[in-house]
Design an enzyme around this catalytic site. Sequence first.
Site, PDB file in Angstrom:
ATOM      1  N   GLY A  31       0.847  -1.186   0.485  1.00 48.16           N
ATOM      2  CA  GLY A  31      -0.177   0.136   0.058  1.00 48.16           C
ATOM      3  C   GLY A  31       0.787   1.293   0.097  1.00 48.16           C
ATOM      4  O   GLY A  31       1.523   1.285  -0.168  1.00 48.16           O
ATOM      5  N   ASN A  32       0.134   2.625   0.542  1.00 49.21           N
ATOM      6  CA  ASN A  32       0.507   3.947   0.237  1.00 49.21           C
ATOM      7  C   ASN A  32       1.032   3.516  -1.337  1.00 49.21           C
ATOM      8  O   ASN A  32       2.426   3.878  -1.031  1.00 49.21           O
ATOM      9  CB  ASN A  32       2.036   3.425   1.464  1.00 49.21           C
ATOM     10  N   HIS A  37       4.335   1.812  -7.905  1.00 48.62           N
ATOM     11  CA  HIS A  37       3.619   1.097  -7.938  1.00 48.62           C
ATOM     12  C   HIS A  37       2.813   1.090  -9.840  1.00 48.62           C
ATOM     13  O   HIS A  37       2.512   0.235  -9.675  1.00 48.62           O
ATOM     14  CB  HIS A  37       2.828   1.775  -7.095  1.00 48.62           C
ATOM     15  N   LYS A 151      13.596  -1.294  -7.951  1.00 49.42           N
ATOM     16  CA  LYS A 151      14.187  -0.620  -6.791  1.00 49.42           C
ATOM     17  C   LYS A 151      15.334  -1.611  -5.785  1.00 49.42           C
ATOM     18  O   LYS A 151      15.796  -1.600  -4.772  1.00 49.42           O
ATOM     19  CB  LYS A 151      13.528  -0.067  -6.255  1.00 49.42           C
ATOM     20  N   GLN A 155      15.644  -7.829  -2.946  1.00 52.17           N
ATOM     21  CA  GLN A 155      14.172  -8.761  -2.711  1.00 52.17           C
ATOM     22  C   GLN A 155      13.585  -9.827  -4.513  1.00 52.17           C
ATOM     23  O   GLN A 155      13.125 -10.734  -4.695  1.00 52.17           O
ATOM     24  CB  GLN A 155      13.258  -7.316  -2.130  1.00 52.17           C
ATOM     25  N   LEU A 186      11.264   6.141  -6.059  1.00 52.71           N
ATOM     26  CA  LEU A 186      10.361   6.382  -5.507  1.00 52.71           C
ATOM     27  C   LEU A 186      10.110   5.327  -4.622  1.00 52.71           C
ATOM     28  O   LEU A 186      10.349   4.251  -4.678  1.00 52.71           O
ATOM     29  CB  LEU A 186       8.820   6.580  -6.357  1.00 52.71           C
ATOM     30  N   SER A 188       7.289   4.387  -0.646  1.00 52.77           N
ATOM     31  CA  SER A 188       7.049   4.609   0.299  1.00 52.77           C
ATOM     32  C   SER A 188       7.309   5.375   1.680  1.00 52.77           C
ATOM     33  O   SER A 188       6.677   6.330   2.516  1.00 52.77           O
ATOM     34  CB  SER A 188       6.143   3.794   1.189  1.00 52.77           C
ATOM     35  N   ARG A 189       8.347   4.824   1.729  1.00 59.71           N
ATOM     36  CA  ARG A 189       9.152   4.965   3.188  1.00 59.71           C
ATOM     37  C   ARG A 189       9.517   6.985   2.884  1.00 59.71           C
ATOM     38  O   ARG A 189      10.422   7.799   3.565  1.00 59.71           O
ATOM     39  CB  ARG A 189      10.947   4.736   3.384  1.00 59.71           C
TER      40      ARG A 189
END
Length: 284
Positions: A31-32, A37, A151, A155, A186, A188-189
């Site tokens: 989310g966020n 995204h 990014k 992962q 970009l 969310s953090r």
Amino acid sequence: MLIIETLPLLRQHIRRLRQEGKRVALVPTMGNLHDGHMKLVDEAKARADVVIVSIFVNPMQFDRPDDLVRYPRTLQEDCEKLNKRKVDYVFAPAVEEIYPQGLEGQTYVDVPGLSTMLEGASRPGHFRGVSTIVSKLFNLIQPDIACFGEKDFQQLALIRKMVADMSYDIEIVGVPIIRAKDGLALSSRNAYLTAEQRKIAPGLYNVMNSIAEKLIAGNRELQEIIAIAEQELNEKGFRADDIQIRDADTLLELTETSKRAVILAAAWLGQARLIDNQSVTLAQ
């Protein structure tokens, strides 16, 4: 666009999609949502008949309880953005839906090596949490493809290995980093940054560019390159956390036969831990 919150309803729709022979794409998120995204969503839409975006702040992958508590939760705004993008389904379960027995004693998926090296060394249990939730989503949604941002370089490598090792019949698509005009990746953090810190934040990208230039020029004094980069970050107002230069294909140490390097950078700026990466083709 349908918002699904329970496993029975999700399974019902997945069965129908399979019966109809639809090609399904999954975009897993916490989310966020931001433009990065949305790029994942666009890539998914271009490759599939149906796009499912999951929104789940996964407690298993947080190594610090305070980080979990303050992670931005913006479900209504996220769904509005996804609806405008004509996403078909949003899967937004509660924690109790995914982990009905709680986290203690929960079966997990671990990817040896990749989960404990580099970023995993400084965040114990993080990648185990990532691989577990992604595996659960794959089992529930049974996508044909799944899109992840480049990014989070480590992962993405970890997910690719898990898919290969577990024989998932899923195409993993890596989507390039989306940056602001000043170069900041970009994330969310980025919401944790103050206005003044936001002005400083592109310095991480600039330092990576400096490292890349040295590698392209043939400089292989990696310890010296990293030490200079850490000093530059600290002088700019960051607190350098970890900078690594690795083989982009294996994430192991560079060797004379390495064809590509990846610069993996993490630095604290106030309350935000920013990560970024850049790949470089090495002269042979």
